[in-house]
Design a protein around this motif. Sequence first.
Motif, PDB file in Angstrom:
ATOM      1  N   ASP A  69      41.600  39.233  36.270  1.00  0.00           N
ATOM      2  CA  ASP A  69      40.364  39.721  37.106  1.00  0.00           C
ATOM      3  C   ASP A  69      39.279  39.784  36.066  1.00  0.00           C
ATOM      4  O   ASP A  69      39.387  40.176  34.791  1.00  0.00           O
ATOM      5  CB  ASP A  69      40.560  40.796  37.695  1.00  0.00           C
ATOM      6  N   ARG A  70      38.076  39.486  36.450  1.00  0.00           N
ATOM      7  CA  ARG A  70      36.790  39.943  35.453  1.00  0.00           C
ATOM      8  C   ARG A  70      35.957  40.621  36.206  1.00  0.00           C
ATOM      9  O   ARG A  70      35.682  40.552  37.611  1.00  0.00           O
ATOM     10  CB  ARG A  70      36.204  38.429  34.989  1.00  0.00           C
ATOM     11  N   PRO A  71      35.196  41.474  35.733  1.00  0.00           N
ATOM     12  CA  PRO A  71      34.014  42.365  35.919  1.00  0.00           C
ATOM     13  C   PRO A  71      32.892  41.396  36.343  1.00  0.00           C
ATOM     14  O   PRO A  71      32.395  40.500  35.628  1.00  0.00           O
ATOM     15  CB  PRO A  71      33.798  43.385  35.171  1.00  0.00           C
ATOM     16  N   GLU A  72      32.135  41.711  37.603  1.00  0.00           N
ATOM     17  CA  GLU A  72      30.799  41.164  37.935  1.00  0.00           C
ATOM     18  C   GLU A  72      29.813  42.085  37.688  1.00  0.00           C
ATOM     19  O   GLU A  72      30.022  43.254  38.152  1.00  0.00           O
ATOM     20  CB  GLU A  72      31.070  40.585  39.507  1.00  0.00           C
ATOM     21  N   ALA A 128      35.434  39.469  39.892  1.00  0.00           N
ATOM     22  CA  ALA A 128      35.859  38.061  40.195  1.00  0.00           C
ATOM     23  C   ALA A 128      37.412  38.045  39.904  1.00  0.00           C
ATOM     24  O   ALA A 128      37.890  38.434  38.834  1.00  0.00           O
ATOM     25  CB  ALA A 128      35.030  37.281  39.224  1.00  0.00           C
ATOM     26  N   TYR A 129      38.118  37.730  40.990  1.00  0.00           N
ATOM     27  CA  TYR A 129      39.347  37.681  40.994  1.00  0.00           C
ATOM     28  C   TYR A 129      40.034  36.652  40.174  1.00  0.00           C
ATOM     29  O   TYR A 129      39.342  35.336  40.187  1.00  0.00           O
ATOM     30  CB  TYR A 129      40.078  37.863  42.456  1.00  0.00           C
ATOM     31  N   ALA A 130      41.164  36.566  39.719  1.00  0.00           N
ATOM     32  CA  ALA A 130      41.795  35.740  38.880  1.00  0.00           C
ATOM     33  C   ALA A 130      41.902  34.218  39.704  1.00  0.00           C
ATOM     34  O   ALA A 130      42.018  34.311  40.651  1.00  0.00           O
ATOM     35  CB  ALA A 130      43.382  36.148  38.618  1.00  0.00           C
ATOM     36  N   ASN A 131      41.875  33.256  38.912  1.00  0.00           N
ATOM     37  CA  ASN A 131      41.901  31.969  39.207  1.00  0.00           C
ATOM     38  C   ASN A 131      42.827  30.931  38.500  1.00  0.00           C
ATOM     39  O   ASN A 131      42.004  30.170  37.775  1.00  0.00           O
ATOM     40  CB  ASN A 131      40.322  31.030  39.590  1.00  0.00           C
ATOM     41  N   VAL A 187      29.420  37.046  35.661  1.00  0.00           N
ATOM     42  CA  VAL A 187      30.887  37.177  35.526  1.00  0.00           C
ATOM     43  C   VAL A 187      31.216  37.319  34.320  1.00  0.00           C
ATOM     44  O   VAL A 187      31.239  36.343  33.500  1.00  0.00           O
ATOM     45  CB  VAL A 187      31.665  35.916  36.327  1.00  0.00           C
ATOM     46  N   SER A 188      31.616  38.443  33.757  1.00  0.00           N
ATOM     47  CA  SER A 188      31.929  38.812  32.371  1.00  0.00           C
ATOM     48  C   SER A 188      33.304  38.588  31.956  1.00  0.00           C
ATOM     49  O   SER A 188      34.192  38.861  32.661  1.00  0.00           O
ATOM     50  CB  SER A 188      31.828  40.390  32.271  1.00  0.00           C
ATOM     51  N   HIS A 189      33.392  38.121  30.715  1.00  0.00           N
ATOM     52  CA  HIS A 189      34.759  38.145  30.163  1.00  0.00           C
ATOM     53  C   HIS A 189      35.010  39.522  29.586  1.00  0.00           C
ATOM     54  O   HIS A 189      34.108  40.507  29.248  1.00  0.00           O
ATOM     55  CB  HIS A 189      34.670  37.413  28.729  1.00  0.00           C
ATOM     56  N   LEU A 190      36.354  39.791  30.058  1.00  0.00           N
ATOM     57  CA  LEU A 190      36.750  41.342  29.764  1.00  0.00           C
ATOM     58  C   LEU A 190      36.424  41.939  28.447  1.00  0.00           C
ATOM     59  O   LEU A 190      35.645  43.252  28.628  1.00  0.00           O
ATOM     60  CB  LEU A 190      38.281  41.646  29.974  1.00  0.00           C
TER      61      LEU A 190
END
Length: 162
Positions: free
Chosen positions: A151-154, A141-144, A121-124
């Motif tokens: 949101d972050r790219p997987e 990976a949606y915001a938490n 799960v990448s940092h933008l």
Amino acid sequence: MSSRTSPIGQPITIRRAVARDAKRLTRLVRGSGAYEGRYAAAVAGYRVGPDYIEAHRAFVAVGADEHGGRVLGFYSLVLAPPELDLLFVADEAQGRGIGRLLVAHVQSEARAAGLDRVKVVSHLPAEGFYHRAGAVRTGTAYANPPAVPWDRPEFEFRVSSE
């Protein structure tokens, strides 16, 4: 422990992290330029403790210098489920191939553990790095909130059985 030469010709040793590395790894995470501005809250209280190092496959890239070696980067691999939990390269060492050396080491460790893929799960700001390092985008990976309000790219590294 493995020793390699980075693309800049500096000898780099990748070794298992030990408890005494905890403070240096924490400083590397909290001081990362990739986590400035709106991203600062994500690492503000982050701690890489001796317990974390003991519980995960954490490795450090150390450069040879007159001070007996300096931590240039590190990563942490979780085996179940297979995930690259952390990967950081010191700001002053970025762009020198250390991240790629760490990714190659991740893949080697994953292969040795019998894994065929490792999720990231990448940092933008790191999205481009993972893409260039050979990871394949698999989702989002949606915001938490409040911990991670974006949101972050997987990605996924596919590990060959060489």
